[in-house]
Design a protein around this motif. Structure first.
Motif, PDB file in Angstrom:
ATOM      1  N   ASN A  92      -3.139  11.091  10.931  1.00  0.00           N
ATOM      2  CA  ASN A  92      -3.351   9.467  10.483  1.00  0.00           C
ATOM      3  C   ASN A  92      -3.504   8.352  11.635  1.00  0.00           C
ATOM      4  N   GLU A  99      -9.439  -2.054  14.262  1.00  0.00           N
ATOM      5  CA  GLU A  99      -8.945  -2.509  13.203  1.00  0.00           C
ATOM      6  C   GLU A  99      -9.828  -2.849  12.720  1.00  0.00           C
ATOM      7  N   PRO A 125      -4.479  -3.142   4.187  1.00  0.00           N
ATOM      8  CA  PRO A 125      -2.955  -2.129   3.479  1.00  0.00           C
ATOM      9  C   PRO A 125      -2.381  -3.387   3.114  1.00  0.00           C
ATOM     10  N   GLY A 126      -1.214  -3.116   2.199  1.00  0.00           N
ATOM     11  CA  GLY A 126       0.263  -4.024   1.529  1.00  0.00           C
ATOM     12  C   GLY A 126      -1.378  -4.472   0.411  1.00  0.00           C
ATOM     13  N   ASP A 127      -2.233  -5.350   0.451  1.00  0.00           N
ATOM     14  CA  ASP A 127      -3.394  -5.436  -1.078  1.00  0.00           C
ATOM     15  C   ASP A 127      -3.054  -4.847  -1.743  1.00  0.00           C
ATOM     16  N   THR A 210      -1.395  -1.316  -5.637  1.00  0.00           N
ATOM     17  CA  THR A 210      -0.983  -1.643  -4.051  1.00  0.00           C
ATOM     18  C   THR A 210      -1.512  -0.715  -3.447  1.00  0.00           C
ATOM     19  N   PRO A 212      -1.412   1.989   0.481  1.00  0.00           N
ATOM     20  CA  PRO A 212      -0.568   2.255   1.003  1.00  0.00           C
ATOM     21  C   PRO A 212      -0.804   1.339   2.281  1.00  0.00           C
ATOM     22  N   GLU A 213       0.066   1.863   3.487  1.00  0.00           N
ATOM     23  CA  GLU A 213       0.287   1.844   5.067  1.00  0.00           C
ATOM     24  C   GLU A 213      -0.627   2.034   5.384  1.00  0.00           C
ATOM     25  N   GLY A 214      -1.769   2.471   6.354  1.00  0.00           N
ATOM     26  CA  GLY A 214      -2.401   3.313   7.153  1.00  0.00           C
ATOM     27  C   GLY A 214      -3.602   4.023   6.133  1.00  0.00           C
ATOM     28  N   HIS A 215      -3.739   2.850   4.815  1.00  0.00           N
ATOM     29  CA  HIS A 215      -5.073   3.655   4.252  1.00  0.00           C
ATOM     30  C   HIS A 215      -5.597   2.055   3.358  1.00  0.00           C
ATOM     31  N   TYR A 216      -7.172   2.251   2.753  1.00  0.00           N
ATOM     32  CA  TYR A 216      -7.614   0.989   2.402  1.00  0.00           C
ATOM     33  C   TYR A 216      -8.527   1.397   1.397  1.00  0.00           C
ATOM     34  N   TYR A 243      -7.170   5.825   7.216  1.00  0.00           N
ATOM     35  CA  TYR A 243      -7.255   5.319   8.055  1.00  0.00           C
ATOM     36  C   TYR A 243      -8.224   6.499   9.038  1.00  0.00           C
TER      37      TYR A 243
END
Length: 278
Positions: A92, A99, A125-127, A210, A212-216, A243
């Motif tokens: 990843n 970004e 990420p985090g949204d 939600t 995850p980190e490293g995802h969209y 990502y």
């Protein structure tokens, strides 16, 4: 004898020219820009079936997904980016990674099927992302919406797949005017773009996702006609996109064909040459 040597030399030079051309095209497609032809209506009216564009691969750097897939079922060719660059899959990460920004229109590899999709990035990420009453909510706040008239198109088969549009005023007969309500949506950060509404359906009201980190999280602008991150990839949707699966950003339509093939130049839409993608 001299004639045979000249003929042999000509064949060799021709082969060299073809090989060099293929190498240059391969480098161009792998590292710079990838051609993409819009096959479906999930991004109307931002992108129409038959739009031809180049995806900017430099925007987000490079990963295994940057390797080209060569798929030609008619000739039995199915070479996937995974087959060529799969050794780099799984971490990843990206080389020279940039970004992506909320609101970008992005081509990415489906996390399960590997097919190229194009959607709008709405969740970082985090949204926390949710649809409530057909309105996109990001971190508990609804996005800004303003009426933008009506989108009209002819109710007929479109593109090489001969897809028929869904209509808010439908069903309408062949050749009738198919309409959808158009709104201007403004995302956090200020990116504004058109979205379309067809009907009230399940995807208008979802649970909270939600990211995850490293995802969209991606959605189509034609909200009621898009398979996207609102449906998990294990259920046939897109789900969260890693990502490393990003291919590049779509910035501009080069030209657009309203016919069955982009080669049918007499069907090209005169108002879409070099059109910027909002």
């Amino acid at each position: 004898m001299a004639s045979e040597d000249k003929k042999s030399g000509g064949i060799v030079e021709t082969i060299k020219t073809v090989v060099y051309a293929l190498l240059i095209a391969g480098v161009f497609r792998t590292f710079l820009f990838q051609p993409f032809w819009i096959p479906s209506g999930s991004m109307k009216d931002t992108l129409l079936i038959g739009d031809f564009l180049f995806v900017n691969k430099m925007a987000y750097g490079y990963s295994y997904a940057s390797c080209p897939s060569i798929i030609a079922p008619r000739f039995g060719i199915n070479i996937d980016a995974q087959d060529i660059c799969g050794i780099f899959d799984g971490d990843n990460k990206r080389l020279f990674g940039g970004e992506p920004q909320r609101g970008d229109v992005v081509v990415f590899r489906h996390p399960v099927t590997g097919r190229d999709f194009i959607k709008r990035l709405v969740g970082l990420p985090g949204d926390k992302v949710q649809m409530r009453g057909g309105v996109l909510q990001i971190n508990g706040t609804p996005v800004q919406l303003e009426p933008a008239g009506v989108f009209e198109e002819i109710a007929t088969a479109q593109g090489p797949q001969r897809l028929r549009p869904r209509c808010e005023n439908g069903p309408v007969g062949e050749g009738g005017v198919c309409t959808k309500t158009r709104m201007t949506e403004t995302l956090p950060g200020g990116v504004s773009h058109s979205i379309l509404n067809i009907t009230t359906q399940g995807s208008d009201n979802t649970s909270v996702y939600t990211v995850p980190e490293g995802h969209y999280f991606f959605m189509g602008d034609n909200r009621d006609n898009s398979s996207d991150s609102r449906v998990p990839n294990i259920a046939g949707g897109v789900g969260f996109v890693p990502y490393e699966n990003l291919v590049g950003r779509a910035d501009r339509v080069m030209f657009s064909s309203a016919g069955r093939s982009m080669l049918f130049f007499w069907t090209w839409r005169s108002d879409r040459f070099f059109k910027a993608i909002q």
